[in-house]
Design an enzyme around this catalytic site. Sequence first.
Site, PDB file in Angstrom:
ATOM      1  N   ARG A 158      34.483  34.821  35.891  1.00  0.00           N
ATOM      2  CA  ARG A 158      35.768  34.480  35.276  1.00  0.00           C
ATOM      3  C   ARG A 158      35.568  34.348  33.777  1.00  0.00           C
ATOM      4  O   ARG A 158      34.518  33.898  33.326  1.00  0.00           O
ATOM      5  CB  ARG A 158      36.270  33.142  35.837  1.00  0.00           C
ATOM      6  CG  ARG A 158      37.666  32.751  35.392  1.00  0.00           C
ATOM      7  CD  ARG A 158      38.109  31.431  36.005  1.00  0.00           C
ATOM      8  NE  ARG A 158      37.749  30.302  35.170  1.00  0.00           N
ATOM      9  CZ  ARG A 158      38.015  29.025  35.458  1.00  0.00           C
ATOM     10  NH1 ARG A 158      38.631  28.710  36.573  1.00  0.00           N
ATOM     11  NH2 ARG A 158      37.651  28.056  34.647  1.00  0.00           N
TER      12      ARG A 158
ATOM     13  N   SER B 276      44.022  30.370  44.393  1.00  0.00           N
ATOM     14  CA  SER B 276      44.127  29.008  43.864  1.00  0.00           C
ATOM     15  C   SER B 276      45.420  28.356  44.331  1.00  0.00           C
ATOM     16  O   SER B 276      46.489  28.971  44.242  1.00  0.00           O
ATOM     17  CB  SER B 276      44.111  29.021  42.337  1.00  0.00           C
ATOM     18  OG  SER B 276      42.893  29.542  41.864  1.00  0.00           O
TER      19      SER B 276
ATOM     20  N   LYS C 243      39.558  25.276  31.646  1.00  0.00           N
ATOM     21  CA  LYS C 243      40.652  26.185  32.007  1.00  0.00           C
ATOM     22  C   LYS C 243      41.879  25.790  31.207  1.00  0.00           C
ATOM     23  O   LYS C 243      42.418  24.701  31.350  1.00  0.00           O
ATOM     24  CB  LYS C 243      40.928  26.114  33.515  1.00  0.00           C
ATOM     25  CG  LYS C 243      41.856  27.216  33.994  1.00  0.00           C
ATOM     26  CD  LYS C 243      41.604  27.571  35.454  1.00  0.00           C
ATOM     27  CE  LYS C 243      42.653  28.529  36.010  1.00  0.00           C
ATOM     28  NZ  LYS C 243      42.904  29.708  35.199  1.00  0.00           N
TER      29      LYS C 243
END
Lengths: 223, 223
Positions: free
Chosen positions: A51, A121, A150
């Site tokens: 990611r 998610s 994040k």
Amino acid sequence: MAGFHQWLDRRAIFDLSLYLVLDPQMCGGLDKMVETVKEAVANGVTFVQLRSEAEIDKGLWYKAAVVLKPILKAHNIPFVINDHVDVALAVDADGVHIGQKDLPATVVRKLLGEEKIIGLSVGSVEELKAVNFTVVDYVGVGPVFATTTKKDARPALGLDGLKAIVKAHACKKVAIGGINASNAESVMSTGVDGIAVVSAICGQEDVADATTLLSTIVTAEQE
Amino acid sequence: MAGFHQWLDRRAIFDLSLYLVLDPQMCGGLDKMVETVKEAVANGVTFVQLRSEAEIDKGLWYKAAVVLKPILKAHNIPFVINDHVDVALAVDADGVHIGQKDLPATVVRKLLGEEKIIGLSVGSVEELKAVNFTVVDYVGVGPVFATTTKKDARPALGLDGLKAIVKAHACKKVAIGGINASNAESVMSTGVDGIAVVSAICGQEDVADATTLLSTIVTAEQE
């Protein structure tokens, strides 16, 4: 029917207990990312997602995925790509992890075929109840705690919020968001199958030590 | 051999003369983007690329592509997606346009198959000479002039720089970067097959008029 059982096994049997979300920039670049992942998988990481919170060119995503694929394949560690199904297809990764605002899970399943892992998610009981578990193989639940890694994270669930989601459906779940060695035990005690970490491994001075400590905690909680 | 000729035709015969780079945000949102594209294809646009300079979720890319696909198919206008091969595959678009920092063209060709169009951005004679034209079907050359609609644009080539690139290889080329009705004629006179525009159509008060004017210019130059 051998082929059928083969993909069923691959999608059904994977270990979420210590799930590394690998961010190239947080590791300090591609070379350091490779060092990080090697030490992490040698010391107990069971699942890896690539990611990038920074907006990076798709060519860089591809380069990172190309170098990670053989390392993780050699250790038989599932390797999924965040969001970018094209990058996953390009390197024949084991799957994709998507969020609520990405390509719909049914579309991702069509693109990836039946053999790959899809994670999604969720941040609430409602989102969990809306998941189509004929196409989604596990959920990432969070953020459990406040997180700085994040940028578009929603408010933290807390342990009680996490527990409520865990109870709502008997699917495979990995908790994410602000999890580290100091709170891993309490997170595992909510009944999740594992913890996903970013900064608790990426960018740590001693990745092997940090991973070993986390692995000891989740293994003890699983027993 | 019918299948062979069919894809050969699709990849070889397309009209780059008035190439619209459609940016949902510059159009003022998805609904206005749909209005814009309908007026644009009704008034002379020959090719459409979906691109977003703003970082938008892949779910939004998908929504935009889903609404555009039937409109462009009904008009038989080639429809390609910028960068995101997964979005192109998800909606069965006609192809993908990539830049120098995206997935490599050979990888994109493998993912898309032999029937789809691949365009590649080039900004110099060197980059043009490095293109593998067994997998790439056309190049976008630019930026010709200074542009405000692409944040990572390189220095402008100018008309002389564009001419030098046009002479270097006899492939299909569309010029891009700061092109509008006031300079379209001089750009076409360099020998490119067409002009790509963003703000000269997206966000214009009268899209039909703006498109008609550009179409008249490129059609006159082609004759």
